[in-house]
Scaffold this motif. Sequence first.
Motif, PDB file in Angstrom:
ATOM      1  N   TYR A  13       0.871  -1.182  -0.006  1.00 21.89           N
ATOM      2  CA  TYR A  13      -0.141  -0.147  -0.006  1.00 21.89           C
ATOM      3  C   TYR A  13       0.949   1.260   0.034  1.00 21.89           C
ATOM      4  O   TYR A  13       0.690   2.268   0.792  1.00 21.89           O
ATOM      5  CB  TYR A  13      -0.927   0.001   1.122  1.00 21.89           C
ATOM      6  CG  TYR A  13      -2.295   1.032   1.018  1.00 21.89           C
ATOM      7  CD1 TYR A  13      -3.093   0.585   0.135  1.00 21.89           C
ATOM      8  CD2 TYR A  13      -2.389   2.260   1.660  1.00 21.89           C
ATOM      9  CE1 TYR A  13      -4.036   1.460  -0.088  1.00 21.89           C
ATOM     10  CE2 TYR A  13      -3.546   2.881   1.364  1.00 21.89           C
ATOM     11  CZ  TYR A  13      -4.376   2.712   0.630  1.00 21.89           C
ATOM     12  OH  TYR A  13      -5.530   3.429   0.437  1.00 21.89           O
ATOM     13  N   GLY A  17      -0.024   0.849  -4.988  1.00 20.68           N
ATOM     14  CA  GLY A  17      -1.137   0.103  -4.278  1.00 20.68           C
ATOM     15  C   GLY A  17      -2.354   1.268  -4.206  1.00 20.68           C
ATOM     16  O   GLY A  17      -3.334   1.112  -4.662  1.00 20.68           O
ATOM     17  N   ARG A  18      -1.937   2.466  -3.597  1.00 16.31           N
ATOM     18  CA  ARG A  18      -2.925   3.489  -3.117  1.00 16.31           C
ATOM     19  C   ARG A  18      -3.407   4.041  -4.396  1.00 16.31           C
ATOM     20  O   ARG A  18      -4.367   4.757  -4.296  1.00 16.31           O
ATOM     21  CB  ARG A  18      -1.946   4.427  -2.086  1.00 16.31           C
ATOM     22  CG  ARG A  18      -2.747   5.444  -1.595  1.00 16.31           C
ATOM     23  CD  ARG A  18      -2.120   6.227  -0.454  1.00 16.31           C
ATOM     24  NE  ARG A  18      -1.219   7.065  -1.146  1.00 16.31           N
ATOM     25  CZ  ARG A  18       0.202   6.681  -0.912  1.00 16.31           C
ATOM     26  NH1 ARG A  18       0.589   5.805  -0.277  1.00 16.31           N
ATOM     27  NH2 ARG A  18       0.958   7.679  -1.613  1.00 16.31           N
ATOM     28  N   ALA A  22      -5.830   0.391  -6.066  1.00 14.99           N
ATOM     29  CA  ALA A  22      -7.091   0.444  -5.297  1.00 14.99           C
ATOM     30  C   ALA A  22      -8.095   1.191  -5.913  1.00 14.99           C
ATOM     31  O   ALA A  22      -9.211   0.899  -6.041  1.00 14.99           O
ATOM     32  CB  ALA A  22      -6.716   0.920  -3.896  1.00 14.99           C
ATOM     33  N   VAL A  36      -6.215  -5.513   2.510  1.00 16.20           N
ATOM     34  CA  VAL A  36      -4.745  -4.829   2.038  1.00 16.20           C
ATOM     35  C   VAL A  36      -3.838  -5.310   3.186  1.00 16.20           C
ATOM     36  O   VAL A  36      -4.086  -5.629   4.138  1.00 16.20           O
ATOM     37  CB  VAL A  36      -4.731  -3.420   2.320  1.00 16.20           C
ATOM     38  CG1 VAL A  36      -3.379  -2.922   2.093  1.00 16.20           C
ATOM     39  CG2 VAL A  36      -5.674  -2.714   1.101  1.00 16.20           C
ATOM     40  N   SER A  38       0.050  -5.319   4.350  1.00 16.53           N
ATOM     41  CA  SER A  38       1.191  -4.496   4.357  1.00 16.53           C
ATOM     42  C   SER A  38       2.222  -4.756   5.600  1.00 16.53           C
ATOM     43  O   SER A  38       1.588  -5.186   6.667  1.00 16.53           O
ATOM     44  CB  SER A  38       1.048  -3.084   4.372  1.00 16.53           C
ATOM     45  OG  SER A  38       2.260  -2.073   4.447  1.00 16.53           O
ATOM     46  N   ALA A  47      -4.525   2.579   4.610  1.00 12.49           N
ATOM     47  CA  ALA A  47      -5.672   1.825   3.999  1.00 12.49           C
ATOM     48  C   ALA A  47      -6.896   1.586   4.602  1.00 12.49           C
ATOM     49  O   ALA A  47      -7.968   1.681   4.242  1.00 12.49           O
ATOM     50  CB  ALA A  47      -5.171   0.254   3.854  1.00 12.49           C
ATOM     51  N   THR A  56      -7.066  -5.717   7.231  1.00 15.78           N
ATOM     52  CA  THR A  56      -5.816  -5.353   6.852  1.00 15.78           C
ATOM     53  C   THR A  56      -4.876  -6.723   7.613  1.00 15.78           C
ATOM     54  O   THR A  56      -5.283  -7.110   8.641  1.00 15.78           O
ATOM     55  CB  THR A  56      -5.174  -4.263   7.484  1.00 15.78           C
ATOM     56  OG1 THR A  56      -5.330  -3.930   8.672  1.00 15.78           O
ATOM     57  CG2 THR A  56      -5.787  -3.051   6.785  1.00 15.78           C
TER      58      THR A  56
END
Length: 353
Positions: A13, A17-18, A22, A36, A38, A47, A56
């Motif tokens: 993330y 990813g961000r 996503a 997510v 990480s 996230a 998460t």
Amino acid sequence: MSPSDCNIGMVGYGLGGRVFHAPFIQMAEGLRLHAVCSRTDVRRREAERDYPEVVTYATLDDMLGDPNVDMVVLVTPHDTHAPMAVQAMDLGKHVVTDKVMCMDEAEGRSMIEASTRNGVLFSVYQNRRWDGDFLTLKEILSEGRLGELYSIDSRVDRLSGPSYGWRAWKRHGGGRTRDWGAHLIDQMLQLFGPVVRRVYAQYEYRFPEDESDVESDSIVLMELEGGISFRIELSNQAFTPRPRFEAVGSEGSFRKHGTDPQEEVAKEGRAGSPVVEDPARYELKRRGSKGVEEVALTPMLGRWQTFYENIGQVLAGKEKLAVKPEESLEGVRVLDAIRASADKHIAVELSPK
């Protein structure tokens, strides 16, 4: 969300990813960002802030143990793609990896084999197939507006220091040739197919050794079947960026300045918003009855969301896969030859597939 949506667990993330994954996952019909993963608390909290409905995880093993995860999206260092993808597919999960697909051809083949033996979807995030400038060039070539094509130069320039984090190190698959170069090679393959006969590559190393061991700049010349030359240039030392594309043919030439604007829009939090580029960034000149004539162009709109829309439609049985793993494997084969050429200072022939 529909209860039939494919639940996606995304690993990583950071910026990729961000910003690049996503938002586009959430836009696509049939897909849902469910989890997510990480290693860092900060990223997991980000996230959870951005997507309060997600769960998460701190490790891939923990996320793969979630029975609700249907697909794994890997936005992680390049050297992790193959082992993580194979692990996920052997547990029956569909997989999308960020580009570059993997470190070398052998890893790529192991990933495709895992997809086949487990009967799961596997694809690579080649979002720049839907860059507006590339789509415009593709249309110009398909219409034959340049006549017999002689050459294409594809460049991405910037002025910066070493890449940060893992991207600064060879052992993790860093370097701009594996990064931006993976996109530019994929675009070349989309135009011409697997037709690279030989490559010659030159790398420059201008970064302090304690900060980075990857190339700062690279020039790659590819000779294609039919006599077309395709050149890639990537620079971290360009005070004045060169054109993004230059194409030359017997009847005309095409030039485009600047990179596709979708990246900046996504970074501003407006991923997927249509961006109309300034036509002044585009030049098309053709042979005319009175000499060289400039032709007005209307740039095509880029549309990165097409990638994940296609993934959703493939899972629903409504479309064929747009980015086939075998296509990205061919890109890895070309990258293998490029690295060998740069290391040995020789031209490298590509053997038939």
